[in-house]
Design a protein around this motif. Structure first.
Motif, PDB file in Angstrom:
ATOM      1  N   ASP A 227       0.851  -1.190   0.000  1.00  0.00           N
ATOM      2  CA  ASP A 227       0.000   0.000   0.000  1.00  0.00           C
ATOM      3  C   ASP A 227       0.888   1.242   0.000  1.00  0.00           C
ATOM      4  O   ASP A 227       1.570   1.534   0.994  1.00  0.00           O
ATOM      5  CB  ASP A 227      -0.891  -0.021   1.247  1.00  0.00           C
TER       6      ASP A 227
ATOM      7  N   ASP B  49       0.367  -5.948   4.316  1.00  0.00           N
ATOM      8  CA  ASP B  49      -1.066  -5.866   4.017  1.00  0.00           C
ATOM      9  C   ASP B  49      -1.888  -5.878   5.303  1.00  0.00           C
ATOM     10  O   ASP B  49      -2.849  -5.108   5.453  1.00  0.00           O
ATOM     11  CB  ASP B  49      -1.485  -7.029   3.125  1.00  0.00           C
TER      12      ASP B  49
ATOM     13  N   SER C 165      -1.523  -2.520   7.152  1.00  0.00           N
ATOM     14  CA  SER C 165      -2.306  -1.472   6.495  1.00  0.00           C
ATOM     15  C   SER C 165      -3.788  -1.622   6.802  1.00  0.00           C
ATOM     16  O   SER C 165      -4.493  -0.625   7.042  1.00  0.00           O
ATOM     17  CB  SER C 165      -2.074  -1.506   4.984  1.00  0.00           C
TER      18      SER C 165
END
Length: 226
Positions: free
Chosen positions: A18, A89, A92
């Motif tokens: 991200d 991931d 985030s």
């Protein structure tokens, strides 16, 4: 794209994570998040820890007022692997659930390069005086040095072909607990260093490695602030 030992290339890692949060810096995947208070930061750190346990990653996590920083790498592979990306991931997602914003502009990674003619002779001094350990996966005769608690900058050694005639122009101060200073000085001397001056001890001892690069071991004592 993966390369040796399951490592994932920096470009591939950058594309997968991200971009609001994560950046690749050297061997590390790093992110910084703004937090409104320490309680929220601590709750976020707990979620990071839970995610790391689930995916088998081992991140460094730093909680400070207003900020949480997370960095991850896989030392066994000397780089990024799938576990690091899966962790990114999950982190985030946890940040989004808590309403935290990323602050990639705050990220930095520091290294200090030391010029040397005989790296195997010089490196033990710096390992001892800094209290560092060789970075996993590096050449024992030419190690990168890392802070065992992950707070200080990394050190590495740059091969020189000729000696420098002048005094070194970078001076390193290493501040330690006052009751550890003499042991740190002794370790540095045993590793091939020399004592340049102890005139201002216990405020600081001036030491040098075998090629004259200087470092001071410092404490809070002897500075008129007792």
């Amino acid at each position: 794209m993966e390369n040796g030992a399951g490592r994932i290339g920096h470009g591939a890692a950058t594309e997968r994570v991200d971009a609001r949060h994560w950046r690749v810096l050297l061997l590390w995947l790093q992110a910084a998040f703004r937090v409104p208070d320490l309680a929220t930061g601590a709750a976020f750190v707990a979620r990071v820890a839970d995610a790391a346990e689930r995916v088998g990653a081992a991140p460094d996590v730093t909680l400070r007022p207003g900020r949480v920083q997370v960095r991850t790498t896989t030392w066994a592979s000397h780089g990024l692997t799938e576990a690091d990306l899966v962790l990114a991931d999950a982190v985030s997602a946890a940040a989004d659930e808590l309403g935290l914003t990323g602050a990639p502009e705050l990220l930095t990674s520091q290294e200090i390069a030391i010029d040397a003619l005989d790296i195997p002779r010089v490196a033990p001094f710096w390992r001892a005086v800094l209290g560092y350990e060789p970075e996993p996966g590096t050449d024992p005769d030419d190690p990168a040095l890392a802070d065992a608690v992950g707070l200080g900058p990394g050190y590495w050694f740059q091969q020189m072909d000729e000696p420098r005639p002048q005094r070194n122009r970078i001076h390193v101060d290493v501040t330690v607990p006052h009751d550890q200073a003499e042991a740190r000085v002794a370790a540095a001397l045993a590793a091939g260093g020399t004592l340049v001056s102890d005139r201002r001890a216990p405020a600081f001892w001036v030491l040098a490695d075998a090629e004259g690069n200087e470092a001071c071991v410092c404490t809070w004592q002897g500075r008129g602030e007792d």
